[in-house]
Design a protein around this motif. Structure first.
Motif, short mmCIF file in Angstrom:
data_model
loop_
_atom_site.label_atom_id
_atom_site.label_comp_id
_atom_site.label_asym_id
_atom_site.label_seq_id
_atom_site.Cartn_x
_atom_site.Cartn_y
_atom_site.Cartn_z
N LEU A 195 46.85 39.33 37.04
CA LEU A 195 48.22 38.85 37.59
C LEU A 195 48.18 36.87 37.03
N LEU A 232 44.09 42.00 40.02
CA LEU A 232 44.58 43.51 41.25
C LEU A 232 43.59 44.78 40.11
N LEU A 285 42.57 49.09 47.06
CA LEU A 285 43.04 48.21 46.00
C LEU A 285 42.32 46.86 46.04
N VAL A 315 43.11 48.81 40.94
CA VAL A 315 43.38 49.96 42.24
C VAL A 315 41.96 51.17 41.47
N LEU A 340 45.21 45.42 36.74
CA LEU A 340 46.54 45.02 35.76
C LEU A 340 46.31 43.17 36.25
#
Lengths: 107, 107
Positions: free
Chosen positions: A57, A102, A30, A104, A55
């Protein structure tokens, strides 16, 4: 337990994108990415061995995918799954404010 | 590629917390949790077999950890790592707006 914050501190100049490893698992990691107007150099593409879930943010960004003509615009809260070897590039990131992602990465 | 958004739509009544699986890996899963004033019932604790990394995206919340007297308050952008079997409970979530969490559970 004291929380850390993904969005602060973000003041100051960001000459290059900042990658911060937040969590390393056995088959995933992450990370936070902070961009400030950067884009993938012209003609270059990401071609990753791992899948990526990303994502946005804060800020905004445009992603291009090989084989697609339209740039995918991401606003805060928007997320995408990018399969391994799906060629993609960052066309632009917000020049007015920091863009915080973000991501992953997993196998 | 079209993004989805983690923060919208969030209108309407949320009588119970909403758990949405976003991504399932071999040894981790990623989920969104939407709370609207809910808390862990009095006297109950979470005691999970998996580690959890949790990020608060909107709203606010107070988390309590066994053995700690102070409640840990989370604001947007705040994240925490909660090791497996670290007993914890949600003392409160924002009653005025939805609280959106992103949680990574992993082994």
């Amino acid at each position: 337990m004291k929380p850390q914050n993904l969005l602060l501190p973000l003041s100051g100049v960001v000459p290059e994108e900042i990658f911060t490893l937040l969590l390393q698992g056995e088959r995933f990691k992450l990370e936070r990415i902070v961009s400030a107007g950067q884009a993938t150099p012209p003609g270059e593409w990401y071609d990753q061995d791992t899948h990526e879930w990303v994502l946005l943010l804060s800020g905004s960004a445009g992603l291009a995918f090989a084989g697609e003509t339209e740039v995918c615009v991401l606003q805060p809260g928007d997320y995408l799954h990018i399969p391994a070897h799906q060629r993609h590039r960052v066309e632009w990131t917000d020049a007015q404010q920091k863009t915080v992602w973000l991501a992953v990465h997993y196998k």
